[in-house]
Design a protein around this motif. Structure first.
Motif, PDB file in Angstrom:
ATOM      1  N   GLN A   1      -9.819 -10.893  -0.028  1.00  0.00           N
ATOM      2  CA  GLN A   1     -10.952  -9.917  -0.381  1.00  0.00           C
ATOM      3  C   GLN A   1     -10.504  -8.447  -0.364  1.00  0.00           C
ATOM      4  OE1 GLN A   1     -14.035 -10.689   2.065  1.00  0.00           O
ATOM      5  NE2 GLN A   1     -12.888 -10.862   3.939  1.00  0.00           N
ATOM      6  N   GLU A   2      -9.455  -8.353   0.399  1.00  0.00           N
ATOM      7  CA  GLU A   2      -9.217  -6.788   0.476  1.00  0.00           C
ATOM      8  C   GLU A   2      -8.344  -6.263  -0.761  1.00  0.00           C
ATOM      9  OE1 GLU A   2      -6.654  -6.273   3.835  1.00  0.00           O
ATOM     10  OE2 GLU A   2      -7.799  -7.621   5.119  1.00  0.00           O
ATOM     11  N   TRP A   3      -7.904  -7.220  -1.464  1.00  0.00           N
ATOM     12  CA  TRP A   3      -7.113  -6.950  -2.942  1.00  0.00           C
ATOM     13  C   TRP A   3      -7.732  -7.344  -4.160  1.00  0.00           C
ATOM     14  CZ3 TRP A   3      -2.766  -4.241  -1.872  1.00  0.00           C
ATOM     15  CH2 TRP A   3      -2.536  -4.091  -0.653  1.00  0.00           C
TER      16      TRP A   3
ATOM     17  N   ARG B   1       0.769  -1.339  -0.160  1.00  0.00           N
ATOM     18  CA  ARG B   1      -0.049  -0.022  -0.114  1.00  0.00           C
ATOM     19  C   ARG B   1       0.793   1.252  -0.006  1.00  0.00           C
ATOM     20  NH1 ARG B   1      -5.364  -1.052   0.677  1.00  0.00           N
ATOM     21  NH2 ARG B   1      -5.944  -3.139   1.684  1.00  0.00           N
TER      22      ARG B   1
ATOM     23  N   HIS C   1      -9.484  -4.994  -7.008  1.00  0.00           N
ATOM     24  CA  HIS C   1     -10.131  -3.763  -6.486  1.00  0.00           C
ATOM     25  C   HIS C   1      -9.629  -2.672  -7.440  1.00  0.00           C
ATOM     26  CE1 HIS C   1     -12.822  -5.583  -4.045  1.00  0.00           C
ATOM     27  NE2 HIS C   1     -12.189  -6.080  -3.247  1.00  0.00           N
TER      28      HIS C   1
ATOM     29  N   GLN D   1      -7.683 -12.359   3.680  1.00  0.00           N
ATOM     30  CA  GLN D   1      -7.003 -11.181   3.342  1.00  0.00           C
ATOM     31  C   GLN D   1      -7.390 -11.096   1.624  1.00  0.00           C
ATOM     32  OE1 GLN D   1      -3.025 -10.750   4.819  1.00  0.00           O
ATOM     33  NE2 GLN D   1      -3.928 -10.076   6.541  1.00  0.00           N
TER      34      GLN D   1
ATOM     35  N   GLY E   1      -0.953  -6.769   6.667  1.00  0.00           N
ATOM     36  CA  GLY E   1      -1.012  -5.967   5.309  1.00  0.00           C
ATOM     37  C   GLY E   1      -0.352  -6.747   4.381  1.00  0.00           C
TER      38      GLY E   1
END
Length: 315
Positions: free
Chosen positions: A67-69, A36, A96, A65, A129
């Motif tokens: 689904q965060e990307w 990030r 995303h 994790q 992260g």
């Protein structure tokens, strides 16, 4: 001069400060940075000398994790995650909008995996992260499978190397694309075989030749020693007596005047030792490196892929 540590907390602090870290994984050591942090990601490209057109894989602590990307994660993708994560499988999924296109090389897809190395997972859990982590080497050179290889690649830097011993797999991960409007597609061979993946998918994998998706490790010359390297099926007997030629054998080798290494004829053990053997023979500064090709059996596909990118075929 690079610094060595075995402390995951120190490694995590370095990453949170926007710096780079050489991270051990079960495949090869990665050059890790906060996914990030645009400035940190740019440092990865700069230190490696990697072109911006070559995307990066994001490493995660768990499948949750993802689904965060990635968006639109299908049931098929979830089955592969459950079966093979943590492990040497990278999945290419729809990205995303917030995922930096410097990581994806401008594409609307993102490559994700969960590594199966205890130190890597500990760092990822503490960091909480995603980390980009391409191989910790100069672009197109031999991938590192131990801390010493990384130190050799970046001897003129202050890179922090998290020493996790030798990589257990030794070759980069298998990459599979699961994108909308396409069938599941194998984009890079690894030691996780197509058959193992197809058994979980319940579908046949297409091969990547017709795919427009760019993934790491596809340059025709890659993983290459600096010594001119040639691979052969039929032994060039006339060269056996040249002391300036180094040899890498699959199975029992012949007597040579120059140095030689045999990695045996079992695919997993050969793959685990391949890059270390290339580092060792390349460091001798000889005229030529000659590599005996393994059989064409399916278990050797990833090895053949890496050797084809690291050497020329001896006619």
């Amino acid at each position: 001069m690079p610094l060595l540590t075995t402390c995951p907390q120190l490694a995590c602090e370095r990453l949170k400060a926007g710096e780079l870290l050489a991270l051990p994984t079960e495949t090869v050591y990665g050059l890790a940075a906060d996914a990030r942090n645009q400035s940190a990601v740019a440092k990865v490209f700069a230190l490696k000398g990697r072109p911006a057109s070559n995307p990066l894989i994001i490493h995660l602590a768990s499948a949750e994790q993802a689904q965060e990307w990635a968006r639109d994660i299908t049931a098929a993708a979830q089955r592969l995650m459950k079966a093979f994560w943590p492990g040497p499988l990278t999945l290419v999924l729809p990205a995303h909008a917030h995922v930096s296109r410097s990581i994806t090389a401008g594409q609307d897809s993102v490559a994700l995996r969960v590594p199966a190395h205890p130190l890597a997972l500990e760092v990822l859990r503490r960091f909480d992260g995603g980390l980009v982590a391409p191989s910790a080497n100069r672009y197109m050179s031999i991938s590192p499978t131990c801390a010493a290889h990384v130190g050799q690649q970046f001897a003129d830097s202050d890179l922090l190397i998290l020493d996790g011993g030798e990589s257990a797999v030794g070759l980069e991960s298998t990459i599979v694309s699961l994108l909308p409007n396409d069938q599941p597609r194998l984009l890079r061979e690894g030691m996780l075989s197509p058959g193992q993946i197809e058994a979980v998918l319940g579908a046949i994998l297409l091969r990547g030749a017709d795919s427009a998706v760019r993934v790491p490790g596809q340059h025709k010359k890659h993983y290459a020693p600096t010594t001119p390297s040639w691979r052969f099926a039929q032994t060039p007997v006339a060269d056996l007596g040249n002391p300036q030629y180094a040899w890498l054998w699959c199975g029992e080798g012949l007597a040579t005047a120059g140095p030689s290494i045999s990695l045996g004829n079992e695919p997993s053990a050969y793959a685990q030792g391949l890059y270390a053997a290339l580092y060792q023979l390349d460091g001798l500064g000889l005229q030529r490196l000659l590599i005996q090709l393994p059989t064409e059996a399916p278990a050797w596909l990833a090895v053949h892929d890496r050797l084809a990118r690291a050497s020329q075929l001896l006619a």
